[in-house]
Design a protein around this motif. Structure first.
Motif: not given
Length: 172
Positions: A156-157, A129, A153, A160-161, A131
């Motif tokens: 966090n991403l 990820a 950010e 999630k991935n 950002s």
């Protein structure tokens, strides 16, 4: 005349402090682990060992040890909040790689994080990820960056991935 000069000076100082407030990719962020959601719902044996690699360009790596320590701390707190114990050695391992990242005109407030979650004898989930968090004036010049926001950010991403990749591994 003096009053106008004083107001202009105060306005300039306010604008300068805004621009200087942020941090760039060269700096160590102060990551708020509460802003990172790291569920890893399908992780067997809810424990992990965390390793962090700083793969940024040499010219921005002056505080590499501090950066790795801060990212590890924030991620460990986020994982522990989700019920995943952070141990050395742990049943599973998580390798995080931090890279500097640029996209178009955004350069200083950007970060890329890659993660590899290894579950021995079962699977390897990979994700990445990136950002950017920079503010620009409508005329194009940079007004400030916030590398901490960019890290939060991106992490966090990333989780999630990773969570999605882990789910796919167990659906096969």
């Amino acid at each position: 005349m003096k009053k106008q000069h004083l107001i202009l000076s105060i306005a300039f100082l306010g604008l300068s402090s805004c621009a200087m407030k942020g941090q760039s990719i060269r700096d160590v962020p102060t990551i708020n682990s509460q802003n990172i959601q790291a569920p890893l719902r399908d992780l067997p044996k809810k424990e992990v060992t965390i390793s962090v690699v700083d793969a940024r360009k040499e010219e921005v790596k002056a505080q590499s040890d501090e950066l790795r320590s801060e990212v590890r701390r924030a991620v460990a707190e986020a994982l522990e909040r989700q019920g995943v114990a952070v141990k050395t050695p742990g049943a599973n391992s998580l390798l995080l790689t931090i890279e500097d990242y640029q996209t178009g005109q955004f350069k200083e407030g950007c970060v890329k994080v890659s993660g590899v979650l290894t579950i021995p004898n079962k699977a390897k989930a990979k994700a990445e990820a990136s950002s950017c968090f920079e503010t620009k004036h409508p005329f194009g010049f940079k007004m400030g960056t916030d590398i901490t926001k960019a890290y939060e950010e991106a992490l966090n991403l990333l989780f999630k991935n990773l969570d999605s990749a882990l789910s796919e591994v167990y659906l096969r």
